[in-house]
Design a protein around this motif. Sequence first.
Motif, short mmCIF file in Angstrom:
data_model
loop_
_atom_site.label_atom_id
_atom_site.label_comp_id
_atom_site.label_asym_id
_atom_site.label_seq_id
_atom_site.Cartn_x
_atom_site.Cartn_y
_atom_site.Cartn_z
N THR A 81 0.81 -1.22 0.00
CA THR A 81 0.00 0.00 0.00
C THR A 81 0.84 1.27 0.00
O THR A 81 0.33 2.34 -0.31
CB THR A 81 -0.93 0.03 1.22
N SER A 101 -2.11 -2.43 -7.89
CA SER A 101 -3.36 -1.68 -7.77
C SER A 101 -3.76 -1.45 -6.32
O SER A 101 -4.71 -0.72 -6.05
CB SER A 101 -4.49 -2.43 -8.50
N SER A 102 -3.02 -2.07 -5.38
CA SER A 102 -3.28 -1.84 -3.95
C SER A 102 -2.56 -0.60 -3.43
O SER A 102 -2.85 -0.13 -2.32
CB SER A 102 -2.85 -3.06 -3.14
N LYS A 104 -1.48 2.98 -2.41
CA LYS A 104 -2.23 4.20 -2.12
C LYS A 104 -1.32 5.43 -2.08
O LYS A 104 -1.71 6.50 -2.53
CB LYS A 104 -2.98 4.06 -0.79
N GLN A 124 -4.94 3.61 -10.49
CA GLN A 124 -5.98 4.53 -10.02
C GLN A 124 -6.10 4.55 -8.50
O GLN A 124 -6.63 5.49 -7.94
CB GLN A 124 -7.33 4.15 -10.63
N SER A 125 -5.58 3.52 -7.84
CA SER A 125 -5.68 3.45 -6.38
C SER A 125 -4.82 4.49 -5.67
O SER A 125 -5.06 4.81 -4.51
CB SER A 125 -5.27 2.05 -5.91
N THR A 127 -3.57 7.75 -4.23
CA THR A 127 -4.22 9.01 -3.84
C THR A 127 -3.21 10.12 -3.58
O THR A 127 -3.58 11.29 -3.57
CB THR A 127 -5.07 8.82 -2.57
#
Length: 274
Positions: A81, A101-102, A104, A124-125, A127
Amino acid sequence: GLENLEFSDGTTSIVEMSFTGCEDLKNVKLSDTITGVGYSAFGGCKKLKNLKLSKNTKGYAWDTFAGCTSLENVVLPEGVTSTGIGSFMDCPNLKYIKIPSSMKVIGTHTFVRCVGLEEVTIPQSVTAIASGAFYACRNLKDVYYPGTKEQWEKIDLYGDNKALTTATIHYGNLPPLDPEPSEQKPSESEPATSTPAAPSNPPAQNNQDNQTTAIKAGYTAKVGQAQYRVTAAGTVRTVEYQKAATKTQKNVKIPAAVTINGEVYKVTSIAKNA
């Protein structure tokens, strides 16, 4: 003189600076029971080239692989993450990094001075991209982002990331080909160009960890004599042709459609370096 390092199941963590400066270390394989890797655990391992990471480590500490100047390819498994400060800084030969994809948060100074990095895919994950995550990555030219421009602009992008602002952002596009061939076995047959009946096949499987998963953009599968990557998995289903299944294949036919897990996907593009 240490060249090869493999951890057996049961090891749960690697403490800080465990192998710092092991300049002859070439191959590292971490068991999937490892959940923590400490500060600069492999810092300065200048000959490290082959690296297999644990699927159960969620993040990496400060300078974990900093100064691994021979490192070329890194695959961060699904489940990671975040990255710590300078996790892969000063890895000038790093050409390929797979961000799962995990993910963040791409941490501060994660890829500082990775001058060999020319393209990267940001899922896209993500942020937030912290300060200096891609600082001095002067050869970064292409950023692949599966989402829209509006979604990209919502990512918190902090300072010293000029490389991301000067690179070309490919919105809605999938990553380039992985450097490692997929080990997934074919589960479907190539259909005729007319819409085929849905065959009786097992559920789609992730080509990373061979676990059943819902098909979504980015999923890869072998169909017939080729590998395809899903580019859209909603109401409109599309794939791109990635590569032939074998290097000795003499004839290639790219069909109008292929069937994956009982669903028909139109073949609409051919991948870079196919």
